[in-house]
Design a protein around this motif. Structure first.
Motif, short mmCIF file in Angstrom:
data_model
loop_
_atom_site.label_atom_id
_atom_site.label_comp_id
_atom_site.label_asym_id
_atom_site.label_seq_id
_atom_site.Cartn_x
_atom_site.Cartn_y
_atom_site.Cartn_z
N ASP A 77 41.90 40.56 30.58
CA ASP A 77 42.82 40.49 31.80
C ASP A 77 42.39 41.16 32.85
N ASP A 80 41.46 39.15 35.84
CA ASP A 80 42.70 38.56 36.60
C ASP A 80 42.60 39.05 38.01
N GLU A 81 42.06 40.21 38.25
CA GLU A 81 42.28 40.99 39.40
C GLU A 81 40.93 41.47 40.03
N ARG A 112 39.96 33.06 33.45
CA ARG A 112 40.80 33.96 34.12
C ARG A 112 40.28 34.39 35.58
N ARG A 114 39.99 34.66 39.10
CA ARG A 114 40.84 34.33 39.95
C ARG A 114 40.34 33.66 41.07
N ALA A 117 37.04 34.70 43.77
CA ALA A 117 36.46 35.61 43.13
C ALA A 117 34.94 35.30 43.01
#
Length: 337
Positions: A77, A80-81, A112, A114, A117
């Motif tokens: 996860d 994701d950022e 995942r 983004r 990226a």
């Protein structure tokens, strides 16, 4: 423009995606280099420019290729950022390095990423990018010892096993473990300029830019005895970049014939004297563009290119941008070109 917004207070997140069998040197280098980068100007001077987080496809204990394991609490996860994702190598037998395919968990994790990226690999981490289809239509590199295996597994891809790293914008690859250092410094330089990258290099006690490519590290069939070195000639050349540096003068400063010097120079640096000089002049020009207001034509004379037109041509050939665009990106308002 830089991928990292200098005015933002929030550091740029770098996610390091580790797998079983990860090499501790690669992981530690990423944390050390990005973790050392600091803002150098403005009210936020001294604050971190990057937030580095280690993650894995299944949080928990991750064995390394050494005699200890890692406790990695973060899962996929984190991707994701993340603005940047780095994939180090592994020696585990069930990875793309050996079979050319992704495990289901790794394939799911990579979905995942983004939009926008960038993703980079260290050493044989390039096999992960290749198996995920991220290197299609791009130039890539990996450790020279793994180049043949890479070619067999991914014959449709373009591999350059002679360079330390490749930069295709949002996808980057690097060669062996130490080349991961070159890649990280390159990303820091690309994001925040030569001054920040040089500061990180000084703190880490590594060169801000390493000369040559992988060729200098590939063992030769017949080792050559090196009683002398071209290092003194290179040191002398760096002090005289503002004027022509002919090959015979370089050879004389190394007390060698031109033929011996050229062979020894390529063996030690991985490139020709002419190519090395051009790169050093471009690097000196980068510093002057960032740290002074001198016009481009004047800088061209300072670094030995003679004319602004020559500097512009060499700058674009090496860095892909003009001196004016580079200065605008990393310094702000400038005199016209």
């Amino acid at each position: 423009m830089p991928l990292v917004d200098e005015s933002a207070v929030r550091p740029h997140r770098v996610a390091v995606l580790v797998r079983p069998g990860v090499m501790p040197l690669e992981l530690g280098a990423v944390h050390q280099l990005f973790g050392t980068a600091r803002r150098q100007e403005g009210p936020a001077a001294g604050t971190p420019l990057y937030d580095v987080v280690t993650c894995t496809v299944e949080p928990g204990r991750v064995p390394t290729d050494a005699d200890f394991a890692l406790d990695v609490p973060h899962g996929p996860d984190v991707l994701d950022e993340a603005g940047t994702v780095l994939v180090p190598a592994t020696h585990a037998p069930d990875q793309p390095e050996t079979g050319g395919t992704l495990t289901p968990a790794l394939a799911t994790a990579l979905t995942r990423l983004r939009p926008g990226a960038r993703i980079a690999s260290i050493c044989t981490g390039a096999f992960v990018l290749a198996a995920a289809g991220l290197l299609d239509g791009r130039r890539a590199t990996t450790h020279w010892q793994s180049a043949a295996a890479f070619g067999r597994l991914f014959p449709h891809l373009t591999l350059d096993a002679e360079v330390l790293f490749t930069d295709d914008g949002d996808v980057l690859t690097s060669a062996g473990e130490a080349a991961g250092i070159d890649l990280c410094l390159h990303l820091i330089r690309r994001d925040h300029g030569a001054a920040v990258a040089a500061d990180v290099a000084r703190r880490t006690v590594v060169p801000p830019y390493r000369e040559g490519g992988q060729a200098q590290y590939v063992p030769h069939p017949i080792p050559e005895a090196h009683g002398t070195s071209t290092a003194p000639a290179r040191a002398w050349a760096l002090e005289h970049l503002d004027r022509p540096v002919p090959l015979h003068e370089l050879a004389a400063h190394a007390s060698m014939s031109v033929r011996t010097f050229t062979r020894r120079f390529r063996s030690e640096t991985g490139c020709s004297p002419g190519r090395w000089l051009t790169r050093q002049r471009v690097e000196r020009a980068r510093v002057l563009l960032e740290e002074t207001d001198r016009p481009v034509d004047a800088i061209a004379g300072d670094v030995g290119f003679g004319t602004g037109a020559s500097l512009r041509a060499q700058f674009r050939d090496v860095l892909g941008v003009s001196p004016i665009v580079y200065r605008t990106t990393f310094r702000g308002g400038i005199p016209s070109d």
